[in-house]
Design an enzyme around this catalytic site. Structure first.
Site, PDB file in Angstrom:
ATOM      1  N   CYS A 115     177.742   7.248  37.527  1.00  0.00           N
ATOM      2  CA  CYS A 115     177.489   7.567  38.937  1.00  0.00           C
ATOM      3  C   CYS A 115     176.289   6.822  39.520  1.00  0.00           C
ATOM      4  CB  CYS A 115     177.319   9.070  39.113  1.00  0.00           C
ATOM      5  SG  CYS A 115     175.900   9.767  38.230  1.00  0.00           S
TER       6      CYS A 115
ATOM      7  N   HIS B 113     173.863  14.161  38.883  1.00  0.00           N
ATOM      8  CA  HIS B 113     175.000  13.434  39.466  1.00  0.00           C
ATOM      9  C   HIS B 113     174.652  13.034  40.895  1.00  0.00           C
ATOM     10  CE1 HIS B 113     179.115  12.072  39.604  1.00  0.00           C
ATOM     11  NE2 HIS B 113     179.342  12.746  40.725  1.00  0.00           N
TER      12      HIS B 113
ATOM     13  N   HIS C 260     182.021   8.610  44.623  1.00  0.00           N
ATOM     14  CA  HIS C 260     181.175   8.679  43.428  1.00  0.00           C
ATOM     15  C   HIS C 260     181.992   8.324  42.196  1.00  0.00           C
ATOM     16  CE1 HIS C 260     182.685  12.887  42.209  1.00  0.00           C
ATOM     17  NE2 HIS C 260     183.389  12.513  43.259  1.00  0.00           N
TER      18      HIS C 260
END
Length: 244
Positions: free
Chosen positions: A146, A197, A209
Protein backbone atom coordinates in the site's frame (compact mmCIF):
# COMPACT_ATOMS: atom_id res chain seq x y z
CA UNK A 1 -94.45 62.01 -107.02
CA UNK A 2 -94.20 62.18 -103.28
CA UNK A 3 -93.86 58.42 -103.10
CA UNK A 4 -90.97 58.54 -105.55
CA UNK A 5 -89.18 61.02 -103.28
CA UNK A 6 -89.89 59.24 -99.95
CA UNK A 7 -88.68 55.79 -101.03
CA UNK A 8 -85.16 56.94 -101.98
CA UNK A 9 -84.90 58.96 -98.71
CA UNK A 10 -85.79 55.95 -96.66
CA UNK A 11 -83.16 53.89 -98.47
CA UNK A 12 -80.52 56.57 -97.92
CA UNK A 13 -81.33 56.83 -94.19
CA UNK A 14 -81.12 53.04 -93.78
CA UNK A 15 -77.71 52.85 -95.47
CA UNK A 16 -76.39 55.72 -93.39
CA UNK A 17 -77.47 54.11 -90.10
CA UNK A 18 -75.86 50.76 -91.03
CA UNK A 19 -72.53 52.35 -91.96
CA UNK A 20 -72.56 54.22 -88.69
CA UNK A 21 -73.08 51.11 -86.62
CA UNK A 22 -70.34 48.99 -88.24
CA UNK A 23 -67.40 51.13 -87.13
CA UNK A 24 -68.77 51.29 -83.61
CA UNK A 25 -68.97 47.51 -83.42
CA UNK A 26 -65.48 47.12 -84.85
CA UNK A 27 -64.08 49.67 -82.47
CA UNK A 28 -65.80 48.03 -79.55
CA UNK A 29 -64.46 44.62 -80.52
CA UNK A 30 -60.97 46.01 -80.96
CA UNK A 31 -61.14 47.70 -77.56
CA UNK A 32 -62.17 44.48 -75.84
CA UNK A 33 -59.40 42.55 -77.63
CA UNK A 34 -56.83 45.15 -76.61
CA UNK A 35 -57.97 44.97 -73.04
CA UNK A 36 -57.53 41.22 -73.07
CA UNK A 37 -54.11 41.41 -74.67
CA UNK A 38 -52.77 44.12 -72.39
CA UNK A 39 -54.11 42.59 -69.19
CA UNK A 40 -51.05 42.43 -66.91
CA UNK A 41 -50.03 39.07 -65.53
CA UNK A 42 -50.13 38.77 -61.79
CA UNK A 43 -46.81 38.29 -60.08
CA UNK A 44 -46.76 35.89 -57.20
CA UNK A 45 -44.09 36.66 -54.66
CA UNK A 46 -42.90 34.06 -52.22
CA UNK A 47 -40.49 34.06 -49.29
CA UNK A 48 -36.84 34.89 -49.86
CA UNK A 49 -37.70 36.91 -53.04
CA UNK A 50 -38.63 33.88 -55.17
CA UNK A 51 -40.85 35.19 -57.98
CA UNK A 52 -43.11 33.26 -60.33
CA UNK A 53 -44.02 35.07 -63.52
CA UNK A 54 -45.26 33.80 -66.92
CA UNK A 55 -44.34 30.21 -66.16
CA UNK A 56 -40.77 31.03 -65.09
CA UNK A 57 -39.16 30.99 -61.67
CA UNK A 58 -36.57 33.55 -60.65
CA UNK A 59 -34.73 33.96 -57.39
CA UNK A 60 -32.99 36.87 -55.79
CA UNK A 61 -30.11 36.21 -53.41
CA UNK A 62 -30.89 37.04 -49.82
CA UNK A 63 -28.45 39.61 -48.41
CA UNK A 64 -25.84 38.04 -46.20
CA UNK A 65 -26.81 40.18 -43.22
CA UNK A 66 -30.33 38.74 -43.25
CA UNK A 67 -29.28 35.10 -43.29
CA UNK A 68 -29.60 33.15 -40.07
CA UNK A 69 -26.39 31.82 -38.59
CA UNK A 70 -26.11 28.10 -38.89
CA UNK A 71 -24.01 25.43 -37.22
CA UNK A 72 -22.58 22.60 -39.30
CA UNK A 73 -24.66 19.48 -38.83
CA UNK A 74 -21.88 17.12 -39.76
CA UNK A 75 -19.59 15.89 -37.01
CA UNK A 76 -16.83 14.97 -39.44
CA UNK A 77 -13.65 16.90 -38.77
CA UNK A 78 -15.19 18.87 -35.91
CA UNK A 79 -14.02 18.16 -32.38
CA UNK A 80 -16.29 18.18 -29.35
CA UNK A 81 -14.71 21.40 -28.10
CA UNK A 82 -15.24 23.09 -31.48
CA UNK A 83 -18.89 22.04 -31.55
CA UNK A 84 -19.35 23.46 -28.06
CA UNK A 85 -17.90 26.79 -29.25
CA UNK A 86 -20.14 26.83 -32.32
CA UNK A 87 -23.32 26.19 -30.38
CA UNK A 88 -22.32 28.60 -27.66
CA UNK A 89 -23.72 26.31 -25.00
CA UNK A 90 -22.57 23.38 -22.91
CA UNK A 91 -23.24 20.16 -24.77
CA UNK A 92 -23.23 17.16 -22.48
CA UNK A 93 -22.81 14.75 -25.36
CA UNK A 94 -19.77 16.65 -26.56
CA UNK A 95 -18.31 16.57 -23.06
CA UNK A 96 -18.71 12.83 -22.90
CA UNK A 97 -17.05 12.44 -26.30
CA UNK A 98 -14.02 14.39 -25.07
CA UNK A 99 -13.19 12.16 -22.08
CA UNK A 100 -10.65 9.37 -22.12
CA UNK A 101 -11.24 5.65 -21.75
CA UNK A 102 -9.69 5.87 -18.28
CA UNK A 103 -12.20 8.51 -17.21
CA UNK A 104 -15.04 6.39 -18.56
CA UNK A 105 -13.72 3.45 -16.55
CA UNK A 106 -13.51 5.43 -13.32
CA UNK A 107 -16.92 7.01 -13.80
CA UNK A 108 -18.23 3.48 -13.24
CA UNK A 109 -15.84 2.64 -10.41
CA UNK A 110 -16.57 5.92 -8.60
CA UNK A 111 -20.28 5.91 -9.49
CA UNK A 112 -20.09 9.43 -10.91
CA UNK A 113 -21.14 11.30 -14.05
CA UNK A 114 -18.26 11.04 -16.48
CA UNK A 115 -18.19 14.79 -17.24
CA UNK A 116 -17.35 15.40 -13.55
CA UNK A 117 -14.06 13.55 -14.07
CA UNK A 118 -12.88 15.66 -17.02
CA UNK A 119 -9.45 17.08 -16.27
CA UNK A 120 -8.79 14.68 -13.38
CA UNK A 121 -5.31 13.67 -14.57
CA UNK A 122 -4.51 11.75 -11.39
CA UNK A 123 -6.61 8.90 -12.79
CA UNK A 124 -4.06 8.16 -15.52
CA UNK A 125 -1.35 7.63 -12.92
CA UNK A 126 -3.30 5.42 -10.52
CA UNK A 127 -4.69 3.38 -13.39
CA UNK A 128 -1.20 2.33 -14.42
CA UNK A 129 -1.19 0.19 -11.27
CA UNK A 130 -4.81 -0.94 -11.30
CA UNK A 131 -5.04 -4.71 -10.77
CA UNK A 132 -1.40 -5.12 -9.71
CA UNK A 133 -1.27 -7.85 -7.09
CA UNK A 134 -0.32 -7.15 -3.50
CA UNK A 135 3.05 -8.12 -2.14
CA UNK A 136 4.40 -6.98 1.22
CA UNK A 137 7.54 -4.93 0.61
CA UNK A 138 6.95 -4.98 -3.17
CA UNK A 139 7.62 -1.87 -5.24
CA UNK A 140 7.00 -2.97 -8.83
CA UNK A 141 4.29 -4.18 -11.25
CA UNK A 142 5.18 -7.70 -10.17
CA UNK A 143 3.75 -6.89 -6.75
CA UNK A 144 3.38 -3.83 -4.55
CA UNK A 145 2.23 -2.91 -1.04
CA UNK A 146 0.00 0.00 0.00
CA UNK A 147 2.65 2.58 0.94
CA UNK A 148 4.87 1.78 -2.06
CA UNK A 149 1.83 2.29 -4.30
CA UNK A 150 1.28 5.76 -2.78
CA UNK A 151 4.97 6.54 -3.17
CA UNK A 152 4.99 5.51 -6.86
CA UNK A 153 1.85 7.49 -7.75
CA UNK A 154 3.04 10.65 -5.99
CA UNK A 155 6.32 10.49 -7.84
CA UNK A 156 4.73 10.07 -11.29
CA UNK A 157 1.72 12.36 -10.79
CA UNK A 158 3.23 15.17 -8.71
CA UNK A 159 6.97 14.65 -8.94
CA UNK A 160 7.12 14.32 -5.15
CA UNK A 161 9.00 11.78 -3.07
CA UNK A 162 7.10 10.82 0.08
CA UNK A 163 8.24 8.57 2.93
CA UNK A 164 8.21 4.82 2.41
CA UNK A 165 5.85 3.42 5.06
CA UNK A 166 2.22 4.16 5.90
CA UNK A 167 3.18 5.30 9.39
CA UNK A 168 5.82 7.69 8.05
CA UNK A 169 3.41 9.07 5.43
CA UNK A 170 0.81 9.68 8.17
CA UNK A 171 3.36 11.67 10.19
CA UNK A 172 4.52 13.59 7.08
CA UNK A 173 1.05 14.68 5.90
CA UNK A 174 -0.94 17.61 7.29
CA UNK A 175 -4.01 16.27 9.06
CA UNK A 176 -7.34 17.33 7.55
CA UNK A 177 -11.00 16.66 8.27
CA UNK A 178 -12.80 13.97 6.29
CA UNK A 179 -15.14 16.69 4.97
CA UNK A 180 -12.12 18.44 3.38
CA UNK A 181 -11.02 15.46 1.32
CA UNK A 182 -10.00 16.13 -2.27
CA UNK A 183 -8.58 13.86 -4.95
CA UNK A 184 -4.98 13.00 -4.15
CA UNK A 185 -5.34 13.22 -0.38
CA UNK A 186 -4.26 10.26 1.73
CA UNK A 187 -6.58 8.16 3.89
CA UNK A 188 -5.19 6.03 6.72
CA UNK A 189 -6.46 2.87 8.41
CA UNK A 190 -5.57 0.63 11.32
CA UNK A 191 -5.57 -2.87 9.88
CA UNK A 192 -3.01 -4.21 12.36
CA UNK A 193 -1.29 -2.15 15.00
CA UNK A 194 -1.70 1.63 14.66
CA UNK A 195 -1.30 3.20 11.20
CA UNK A 196 -0.83 0.16 9.01
CA UNK A 197 -2.65 0.90 5.75
CA UNK A 198 -2.90 3.88 3.39
CA UNK A 199 -4.77 4.74 0.20
CA UNK A 200 -5.25 7.67 -2.19
CA UNK A 201 -8.62 9.42 -2.11
CA UNK A 202 -10.33 9.93 -5.47
CA UNK A 203 -13.91 11.20 -5.23
CA UNK A 204 -17.37 10.29 -4.01
CA UNK A 205 -16.02 8.57 -0.84
CA UNK A 206 -13.90 6.23 -2.96
CA UNK A 207 -10.18 5.60 -2.62
CA UNK A 208 -7.65 3.47 -4.48
CA UNK A 209 -5.14 1.32 -2.62
CA UNK A 210 -3.15 -1.89 -2.70
CA UNK A 211 -5.46 -4.31 -0.94
CA UNK A 212 -3.97 -7.48 0.54
CA UNK A 213 -6.78 -9.62 -0.89
CA UNK A 214 -7.46 -7.91 -4.24
CA UNK A 215 -4.34 -5.96 -5.16
CA UNK A 216 -4.67 -2.38 -6.41
CA UNK A 217 -8.38 -1.68 -6.41
CA UNK A 218 -10.98 1.04 -5.75
CA UNK A 219 -12.89 0.70 -2.47
CA UNK A 220 -15.57 2.67 -0.61
CA UNK A 221 -14.62 4.33 2.65
CA UNK A 222 -18.05 3.46 4.02
CA UNK A 223 -17.64 -0.26 3.56
CA UNK A 224 -17.98 -1.71 7.05
CA UNK A 225 -14.42 -3.11 7.07
CA UNK A 226 -12.77 0.24 6.27
CA UNK A 227 -15.24 2.37 8.22
CA UNK A 228 -14.36 0.52 11.43
CA UNK A 229 -10.63 0.90 10.82
CA UNK A 230 -10.53 4.45 9.48
CA UNK A 231 -8.05 6.69 11.36
CA UNK A 232 -8.17 9.93 9.41
CA UNK A 233 -6.98 11.85 6.35
CA UNK A 234 -3.85 13.77 5.46
CA UNK A 235 -2.67 16.12 2.75
CA UNK A 236 0.83 16.56 1.38
CA UNK A 237 1.34 20.34 1.27
CA UNK A 238 3.29 20.48 -1.98
CA UNK A 239 0.73 18.22 -3.65
CA UNK A 240 -2.03 20.56 -2.44
CA UNK A 241 -0.37 23.52 -4.17
CA UNK A 242 -0.03 21.56 -7.42
CA UNK A 243 -3.73 20.67 -7.47
CA UNK A 244 -4.87 24.32 -7.20
Amino acid sequence: MIKKIIIPLVAIVSLASCSTLRPLDANNNRTVAEKKETKPTKEVKFLNDINVSSGTVSTTAVPSHTKAKTVPTSNAGTSAKERMKLTGAFDKTAAVESVSDVQLKYSILLDMEVENLVGMNLLDHVDEWYGTRYRLGGTSKAGIDCSAFVQAVYLSAFGLMVPRTAREQHAYARKISTTELKEGDLVFFNTGRGVSHVGIYLRNNKFIHASVSQGVVVSDMYESYYLKRYLGAGRIEKQEAMLK
